[in-house]
Each structure stands twice: as C-alpha cells, then as structure tokens.
Design a protein around this motif. Structure first.
Motif, mmCIF file in Angstrom:
data_model
loop_
_atom_site.group_PDB
_atom_site.id
_atom_site.type_symbol
_atom_site.label_atom_id
_atom_site.label_comp_id
_atom_site.label_asym_id
_atom_site.label_seq_id
_atom_site.Cartn_x
_atom_site.Cartn_y
_atom_site.Cartn_z
ATOM 1 N N LYS A 5 45.284 -19.088 60.849
ATOM 2 C CA LYS A 5 44.561 -17.820 60.969
ATOM 3 C C LYS A 5 43.950 -17.697 62.366
ATOM 4 C CE LYS A 5 40.843 -15.078 59.206
ATOM 5 N NZ LYS A 5 39.556 -15.096 58.562
ATOM 6 N N ILE A 7 41.425 -16.917 65.098
ATOM 7 C CA ILE A 7 39.963 -16.893 65.048
ATOM 8 C C ILE A 7 39.404 -16.081 66.221
ATOM 9 C CG2 ILE A 7 37.879 -18.325 65.125
ATOM 10 C CD1 ILE A 7 39.525 -18.729 62.621
ATOM 11 N N CYS A 8 39.893 -16.366 67.406
ATOM 12 C CA CYS A 8 39.403 -15.657 68.589
ATOM 13 C C CYS A 8 40.368 -15.941 69.730
ATOM 14 C CB CYS A 8 37.991 -16.135 68.957
ATOM 15 S SG CYS A 8 37.921 -17.877 69.396
ATOM 16 N N GLU A 12 37.025 -16.119 74.615
ATOM 17 C CA GLU A 12 35.770 -15.994 73.873
ATOM 18 C C GLU A 12 34.998 -17.307 73.787
ATOM 19 O OE1 GLU A 12 35.943 -13.196 70.353
ATOM 20 O OE2 GLU A 12 38.043 -13.169 70.970
ATOM 21 N N VAL A 21 32.431 -21.910 64.072
ATOM 22 C CA VAL A 21 33.173 -21.135 63.076
ATOM 23 C C VAL A 21 32.656 -21.532 61.699
ATOM 24 C CG1 VAL A 21 35.448 -20.569 62.157
ATOM 25 C CG2 VAL A 21 35.203 -21.223 64.556
#
Ligand SMILES: Cc1cc2nc3c(=O)[nH]c(=O)nc-3n(C[C@H](O)[C@H](O)[C@H](O)COP(=O)(O)OP(=O)(O)OC[C@H]3O[C@@H](n4cnc5c(N)ncnc54)[C@H](O)[C@@H]3O)c2cc1C
Ligand code: SF4
Ligand code: FES
Lengths: 108, 830
Positions: A5, A7-8, A12, A21
């Motif tokens: 997935k 995340i950023c 960032e 996280v």
C-alpha cells in the motif's frame, strides 16, 4: 501474498529524517530516509525501553534513540556498540518515488 | 599429477594478499597488541601481520596479575585478546616462540623454536625484565620475580605449600605481591632498603599511613635494610636472608621486586641504538627506519615508562605511522600511580616531593587515615599525593596535564572539585568505602560491583568504554567522579583521564571543538556538509554528538546566514517541546519574569482541557508545564495559546530558559530595585537565544535573594546603589555558587553586561558546556577583562548578540502558521 500500500512519496520524509505511520494498533511504524535517499522501516520501538525511534537523529544508516541514546541500525534493527537488543524491521518498498508498506501486515 | 589443477588455484588471488607488506611484531604483550588494535582501526588490511610472543598465552592484562594473585580474579578473566581475536583479524600468532635474532639486512627474524619470518616493518614490544639483585643465592629455588603468569602461578603454588614469605622491595609491585601472598594465607615480611615505602611515589607522611594500614592487614616490614645474601637450606631451597648488618631472617619463599629494566637484549644484538631502552623518536621509530618500538622496552626523550597509560599513547602514535598516516606525534606522558590493594586508596602524580621553588598545600588527618599534599609551582599544580581520599585524583591529574593556572581555585583546591557535593549519591565521594551493591549511577541503576566486574571482564581502560559497557555515568554524569575512581582503583595507573584541552569533538573527527569553530569562522563555512568536507570527517553524515554541535556552531557563528538544520537537532528542539518517557511531549508557555495575566492562565486552563492534558505542574522556573501532550496536537495547541499572546518558553532547548524574579520593590517592603521589571526586560531581550547549553537567569530585588540568583548562569541582586551581577552558578546536578562579576548602577548597564557575557559564552564555550564549565576553563579573570574592563569589547559583544537576535520569531507561532513546517507533527496511517 503481501499487498503493498502506498503511504507517501519520498519527498514527504526529510533527508536524514523520519515519519510515523500508525497501524490499527500500536506500535507504530517509523519510516526513515537516509542522506542518499534509501528508505527503511522499523517498528517505532527501541529495544531498550520502547523509546520512539522515529524521533531520533538519523546518521548514515543508523538512528540514535531520543531517550537514552542507543544507536540502532536501520538495516537490521540491531543495537550497535556495547548495547544488545534488536528493533523489529518492517518490509518497505520504494518505487517511482512512492513508499509502500505491506497492508496485510497484521491488523485490519 | 592430476590433469586439471584444483579449481580454486585458477582463481586469481586477491591483489591485497599478493602485495601486502609484512608486519612482524616481537612481544605479544600489552603495548604490542594495543598497537595492532589501533592499527586495525586505521588500516585493517594494510599488512600481513605475524606476532611472536615468548609466553604461551595470548595477550592478557598484566596489571591484573595482582588481583589474580590475591585470589580476586582468575587467569581466564584477564585475557584481553583471545586466540579467536587473532584469527578473526587474520593475524598469525606464534606463542612460546622467542625471537633470538634479527637480521636487518635480509629483514628477517629468527625464533628459538626454529621459525624464520621476513618483515617489511618490524615492531619491537619486548617489555621489560625484572631486575635481580646480583647477590649470592639469587638463583636458588624458591626465589621468584613478579612479572608474568608463570611467576604468578609459581607464587600461588608456593603459597599452598609454604607458610613464610619475604618480598624484597617496597615499591608498587612488591606491595601488591606481598598483599596477594598474605591473602593466600602466608606470613609476609616486606624488606625495603629505603627508609619508607614507595619512595618514588610517596612522601614520608603518606607512606607512614600506608604502612600502618598494611600492618593492620597483617603485613610485616623491615625498612632501611639491605639484603646481602640469600641462604641455602638443606633441601637446596632458599631458607633465609642475611642482611648487611649480619642479622638474618628465616623464610621459605623470596619474591624479588626491586625494579625493572627495559628488555633491550634483542635490539642491542641487532645493533639498534639503545640507552636505558631502545631509543625512539617522537614517531616511535628506532634508528632503523623499518623498525618501530613501543612499550616498556623503549626510551623516549630519555624516559622509559613502566605504566600502561603512556604505552597506550605510544601505541596510538606508532599505529598512525605504521598506517602511513604520518600525522601523530608522541611528546611524552605525565603519569600517575595508584596502588591496587583492595580497600586502600592512594594516588600520586608529578613532582610530589616538592622543592625549594615550589609550595606545598597539605592536609593531614592521621586519625581518619587521610593525607593530601598538593605541590604548586608558578601557580600551577605540579604534583600531588593523596592517601585515604582519592576522590579528586582525576581532577588533579587533569589540572596537572593541562598545566592550568590554579590561582582562583587555590582557596578550595585541596578540598577538591566535589567539595560542594553532587546530588544523586548522598554526597558520597569515596568509592572504595562503598559496598559492592551500592548504586553508583542513579540514572541507569548501576551498582559498584557491576562496574568493577565489567571493567575486569571486558578489559576496559577508559571512562568512555565504561560508559558504553555499563551505562554508568553516561546520562547525567554526576557519578563520573566515582566511576573514575573505580576505574583507577581497578586498573591502577593504567587509567588516565582524557586530555581535556585537546579532546576531539567526537569519534567522527580528530579536530577539537575550537578547531572546528575556527574553521567555520575563517573559511566562512555555512552548512554541515561543508564543514565535514573541509575538515575531512570520518563518517558520511556525523553522529548524534557532532551534528547538533555543528548546527549550533554554524548558527551562532553566522546568524541570519547559516540555515538551521532541524534534522541535526535533538527531538526536543525539532519539536519545540520536551519528549517524555512514553513518547508524549510537554508544553511550557513563556511567562515573562514569572508573571501571568488572568487571560493567559485561562488560555492555559482551556488548552489543558481541550487536549485532555493529564498533568499540570508549576515548574521551578515560575511557569506552568502541560505534560502528556500528543505530538500531533502540538501545533494546534500552540495556535490556541498564541491567541492569548502566549509564546514558546524554550523549556526544551539549549537556549534561554527562564528569568526568575522576586516581587522586588514593586511590592516587597525590603525591595531596593524593581526586579520584576528588569527580569521581564532581560527575558524579552534574550528571547529565542540559542546557546551551547541551557541558560537560566534570576533577578532578586535585594540581598535576601528570594529568586535564588546565587545558583544561576546569570544572577542579579539589587542593592541600594544598583545591581550586583553574578555568573556561572548552577543549581542542577552539581550545585555551584555563582561568582561575582561586577556591580553596575543602571538597568541598561545590566542588559549590556549580561548580553556581553552571554555572547562571549555563545562564541567560546564548547557545545554542551554550561556557563560554569566554560568559566572554569576560560578563567573568571579573562571573562571580567572582556565584559567588565574592556568597554569597547563589551560593546561589540553586546552588539553582536543584538544582531544575532534581531527579528527572532516565536517558533510556535511560526510552525502553527506555516503548513510546510507541519510535516514533522503529522502522522500517516496504513
Ligand atoms: C604484577 C604487575 C602489576 C602491574 N600493575 C600496573 C598498574 O597497576 N598500572 C600500570 O599502569 N601498570 C602496571 N604494571 C605494568 C604494566 O603491566 C606494564 O607497563 C605493561 O604490561 C608493559 O607492556 P609491554 O607490552 O611493554 O610489555 P609486556 O606486557 O611485558 O609485554 C612484553 C611481552 O613480550 C614478550 N617478549 C619479550 N621478549 C621477547 C622476544 N625476544 N620474543 C618474543 N617475545 C618476547 C614477553 O614475554 C612479554 O609477553 C604492572 C605490572 C606487573 C607485572
Ligand atoms: S529578594 Fe528582597 S526584594 Fe526580592 S522578594 Fe526577597 S526580600 Fe523582597
Ligand atoms: S529507549 Fe531507546 S535508548 Fe532507552
């Protein structure tokens, strides 16, 4: 099979810095970025007394825990020097500037 | 013959292996192996290394033979480098192999057991040999010396069979031997030719005290007695000593400990220049440029050392040259002595006897078993003898090595650095009197027994190593003195306090704080990478010690030019709040001079409720601490507080903390000055000032001093005619009373003097020095000269401070209002 997935993006996280996280339940995951843009992830828990490693100072491929100064390797989570202990590493991917973690990782 | 050569021989050999020069080490002892350790740190693959040692053991900690003899440790525990160590570093070790000849033309060494080895570089570390009195009977069975494991084993064996022993020689080793044999149940007499014990380290009064406490432990002494013969018994063993005056003393064992001689036989036979040792230059090179020498076998500038600490310094330098770095230089060492007899505290260093041109300061309390003598010359400490209370030996050693002027310290020099008492261990300053289970380091809960055990088992020699391995003294540091004592009494003179003047900033560099600052100034360096490139840092981006220091040096040297690097700040300064042990933060809004309005108090109360703050606490600095705030709530809480004008209190920073005030003449019937108003002015002027360490001020309206100005970095006390300014006090781990700086007449002058003082501190102190540490080093006279006497200099310093502080903004408001700063506080989710 692991589900990755996003995340950023790499931008960032500051160079020689970290981001937190949150997962469904504690502990959180700490994402680190080195000076040469490698990305590592550890559970945000120091092997000494559970200090938040994400808040530490990043040097090379190590982070110094903010609570009592243990130095932890970002690569394998091992405490350095005379200290003994290991922080859990978390699989992380960097692709096209995106950082991803496995979403099937426990929780959910 | 096989048709095909074995596969692996087809592989090209690594280049390194083919061309690596050969380094041969003769002498597998403390100095030789230490040199190898230092060399491996610098150039791990440079040499193909072979070691020859005549003893059958790998390198062990010779100085711990005494505890082994006394039955306090085992041989296994004193091994420093086990056989695996040699293997892991690819070093060929030949034990029980004595080198008997060096051929300097063919560059080969030959051993008694028939080995021949070629060398490109040769390192001689053959140590020394015990001196044997050339008297009749010196070679009888039952006559031993005390140098190595074999001697120690022989003594232990003798102690199990015989009852009476004589030790000839009342020096350090002789007394340790005597004590060990006594511990093993023998009756022991020490025979010494001089009128008092350890005359090379002690003056007579200290030696008398030592003799008395050794007598209390059952040792007997014959002083001023010269042995002329060892007599042979019927069984062929030694049976008695005969003295010059004809009298005799029966015994079954004689240990001769009358001094050592550098072991130069091998070097001399090879034609190397020796004179009371193998003569070396400041790079530890002998007269043959291919041959280096270190350790007790060496004579450097006419001195052969017999203690471990200098040898370790030599090892470092020799390794530097073997690695072909070519920059280190050995200039000799100041040594100190400690006797390693459990329960006896004794320290001696430098020119302890005193002379016509020196002065002694003496404290003698024989009933309490305490004796201290300090020898001063030209306002410097040149020697010290301490008996019974050695708490301050490390400090004296430091003063001695640094050749620091002690003019100001003189009134309390004898009472030591710790006479004001550190908090945290009940004011205890004598480690030796504590039981093993006594807690030494309150921060990390480490007890005395653990520290001693770790020092012995891990073979530690430095404070830094003890900190790494035990954590003791690694946090607040208040127990450093005690830990140093334990180290010193465990490893004896092998422990040397670090050289305070020339201390490298951190392991990433060899440069000192001062050198780094100078480079930043002179080269106009503006970023951390620039510093690291210019000064050739050894690590890619530093460590948690140097990065915050460099960041501070940059922003204080080049205000408005160098950009602050948040990633090089500790989390507290990055998050502008204090991290707590559970990872939450505490928030302390600034209450100027400790004053608050109802609206401000209301805003604090509202924020506490809104963010469910579990604890509110009134701090010692006259403010309110909101404890247990989540990091992600910080910016919003700050924005709420800002609406009522509340700004950051910097309770988290190496920066201006608080200006504590009393109510002063505004309300108090004793008040002579308006302390609140002055306090607020000072705090507004200094708001947002980054400093090497935290800075606390106080202003009291009269000498009753209700704001406790006497223990602050800057303390101001109002008097009828103006203000007295005190500096460099400290109320923390170590209570230190502030020293009088000057008296001024007006508020404006207070601002200027205080501003100039703090700017000087900002420019000259090392990162993490409190004002007290800095003033101790720089000297109050210097500080006075700069900020009191030299008016022009005061003015420039003051202006530089005001320039640096120009346009300082409140970090809380800035972050809360600036979305790009919020990243630090935002949490992502999976
Ligand atoms: C009992 C005792 C207590 C001590 N206590 C202290 C103390 O408290 N504090 C302190 O600072 N110092 C102390 N010392 C002194 C300290 O141990 C020495 O300064 C130090 O060990 C010297 O190191 P070195 O490498 O020069 O010599 P060594 O450690 O003696 O090593 C030399 C080695 O070379 C070997 N060798 C010699 N010639 C040859 C050859 N031709 N071929 C092969 N091998 C050879 C020797 O066998 C020996 O193993 C003590 C010494 C003793 C004996
Ligand atoms: S220091 Fe003096 S002026 Fe200030 S409160 Fe105390 S008594 Fe009053
Ligand atoms: S919790 Fe990390 S060092 Fe103590």
């Amino acid at each position: 099979m692991a589900q990755w997935k996003r995340i950023c993006t790499l931008d960032e996280i500051p160079r020689l810095g970290a981001r937190v996280v949150e997962r469904g339940a504690p502990p959180n995951i700490a994402l680190f970025r080195t000076a040469d843009d490698q990305v590592f992830a550890l559970l945000d828990q120091c092997p000494h007394k559970q200090g938040p490693l994400s808040q530490g100072l990043v040097t090379d491929t190590h982070v110094t825990c903010p609570l009592h100064g243990w130095r932890i390797s970002l690569v394998d989570g091992q405490a350095q020097g005379a200290d003994a202990g290991c922080a859990a590493t978390v699989p992380v991917q960097l692709e096209d500037g995106w950082i991803s973690l496995e979403s099937s990782h426990e929780s959910h | 013959m096989t048709a095909h050569p074995p596969l692996n021989s087809l592989q090209p050999r690594p280049i390194a292996e083919r061309t690596r020069p050969k380094l041969v080490v003769v002498g597998n002892g403390m100095a030789g192996v230490r040199t190898l350790e230092e060399l491996l740190k610098l150039a791990p693959d440079k040499y193909d290394i072979t070691v020859f040692g005549s003893e059958p053991h790998p390198n062990y900690n010779r100085i711990l033979l005494s505890p082994v003899l006394a039955g306090e440790m085992t041989l296994k525990e004193i091994i420093l480098n086990d056989v695996d160590w040699y293997e892991n570093h690819d070093i060929k070790l030949n034990t029980s192999s004595r080198i008997t000849r060096i051929d300097r033309v063919l560059r080969q060494v030959f051993s008694a057991d028939g080995r021949v080895e070629k060398y490109d570089r040769l390192l001689l570390a053959t140590g020394s040999t015990p001196f044997i009195l050339p008297i009749p009977g010196h070679d009888l069975p039952g006559v031993l010396s005390y140098r190595d494991i074999a001697d120690t084993d022989a003594m232990i064996e003798a102690a199990s069979r015989y009852h009476h022993a004589v030790v000839i020689g009342g020096g350090l080793l002789g007394l340790e031997a005597a004590n060990g044999l006594r511990q093993r149940g023998m009756t022991v007499t020490v025979v010494h030719v001089m009128p008092w014990l350890m005359e090379r380290q002690l003056d007579r009064p200290a030696a008398e005290l030592l003799k008395k406490s050794l007598e209390d432990r059952g040792l007997q002494f014959k002083l001023g007695c010269e042995t002329s013969e060892l007599m042979r018994g019927e069984d062929g063993r030694v049976c008695a000593l005969r003295f010059k005056d004809g009298s005799t003393l029966a015994t079954e064992l004689v240990v001769m400990s009358v001094g050592i001689r550098p072991n130069t036989a091998l070097a001399e036979s090879a034609g190397l220049f020796c004179h009371r040792g193998i003569v070396v230059n400041d790079t530890l090179q002998t007269f043959d440029p291919r041959i280096y020498a270190v350790g007790e076998c060496v004579s450097h500038r006419g001195i052969a050392y017999g203690l471990v600490a200098p040898l370790f310094e030599q090892a470092k330098v020799a390794a530097n040259h073997l690695a072909e770095y070519g920059i280190a230089c050995y200039k000799g060492s100041v040594t100190s002595t400690k006797l390693k007899v459990t329960g006896i505290d004794l320290f001696s260093a430098g020119q302890f006897m005193g002379a016509d041109d020196s002065e002694d300061i003496v404290l003698s309390d024989p009933a309490a078993g305490v004796y201290k003598k300090l020898v001063l010359k030209d306002d410097q400490l040149v020697g010290a003898v301490l008996y019974g209370d050695t708490a301050d030996s490390a400090w004296y050693m430091q003063l001695l090595k640094d050749a620091q002027k002690v003019t100001e310290l003189r009134p309390h020099l004898l009472f030591g650095q710790h006479h004001l008492g550190d908090s945290g261990h009940k004011g205890e300053t004598q480690a030796s009197s504590l039981p093993d289970h006594a807690e030494i380091c309150g921060c990390n809960g480490v007890c005395k027994g653990t520290i001693i055990k770790t020092i012995k088992e891990r073979g530690l020699f430095t404070l830094e190593e003890v900190r790494q391995h035990t954590k003791a003294s690694s946090s607040c540091g208040s127990c450093t003195g005690l830990v140093e004592q334990l180290l010193a009494s465990t490893v004896g003179g092998a422990y040397q306090p670090a050289d305070g003047l020339h201390k490298a900033l951190c392991p990433c560099t060899d440069h000192t704080h001062e050198e780094v600052r100078k480079a930043i100034r002179e080269e106009h360096l503006l970023t951390i990478p620039q510093i690291m490139t210019f000064l050739v840092w050894k690590t890619p981006n530093g460590c948690a010690t140097c990065r915050p220091a460099l960041n501070y040096y940059l922003i204080s040297s080049w205000p408005h030019e160098a950009r602050d690097d948040p990633q090089s700040r500790f989390i507290n300064e990055r998050a502008h709040a204090n991290i707590q042990k559970d990872g939450s933060f505490s928030v302390v809004p600034r209450l100027w001079g400790g004053l608050a309005t109802p609206a401000e108090l209301r805003a604090i109360a509202d924020a506490a409720e809104k963010y469910a703050v579990p604890t509110l606490k009134i701090t010692g600095g006259q403010r309110i601490d909101l404890l247990g705030v989540k990091k992600k709530d910080l910016p919003r809480m700050w924005a709420d507080l800002a609406k009522s004008g509340l700004v950051s209190g910097h309770a988290y920073g190496k920066s201006l903390r608080t200006v504590k005030t009393c109510v002063g003449s505004e309300h108090c019937r004793f008040g002579t000055q308006r302390s609140m108003a002055l306090g607020v002015r000072l705090e507004k002027m200094l708001f947002g000032m980054w400093t090497p360490h935290k800075v606390k001020l106080a202003v009291s309206g009269c000498p009753r001093n209700c704001a406790e100005s006497g223990i602050k970095d800057v303390g101001i006390i109002g008097v009828d005619s103006g203000y007295e300014i005190y500096v460099a006090g400290n109320g923390g781990i170590k209570t230190v009373v502030a020293q009088f700086l000057c008296k001024v007449a007006s508020d404006d002058e207070v601002l200027e003097v205080v501003g100039a003082f703090l700017q000087l501190y900002r420019e000259q102190a090392r990162y993490l020095d409190r004002t007290v540490h800095w003033v101790e080093r720089a000297g109050l006279d210097f500080v006075k000269q700069q900020v009191v006497e030299d008016l022009e200099q005061r003015q420039t310093l003051y202006e530089r401070l005001l320039f640096a502080l120009q346009g300082t903004e409140d970090p809380w408001t800035e972050i809360a209002a600036n979305p790009s700063h919020l990243q630090e506080f935002e949490v992502m989710s999976l």
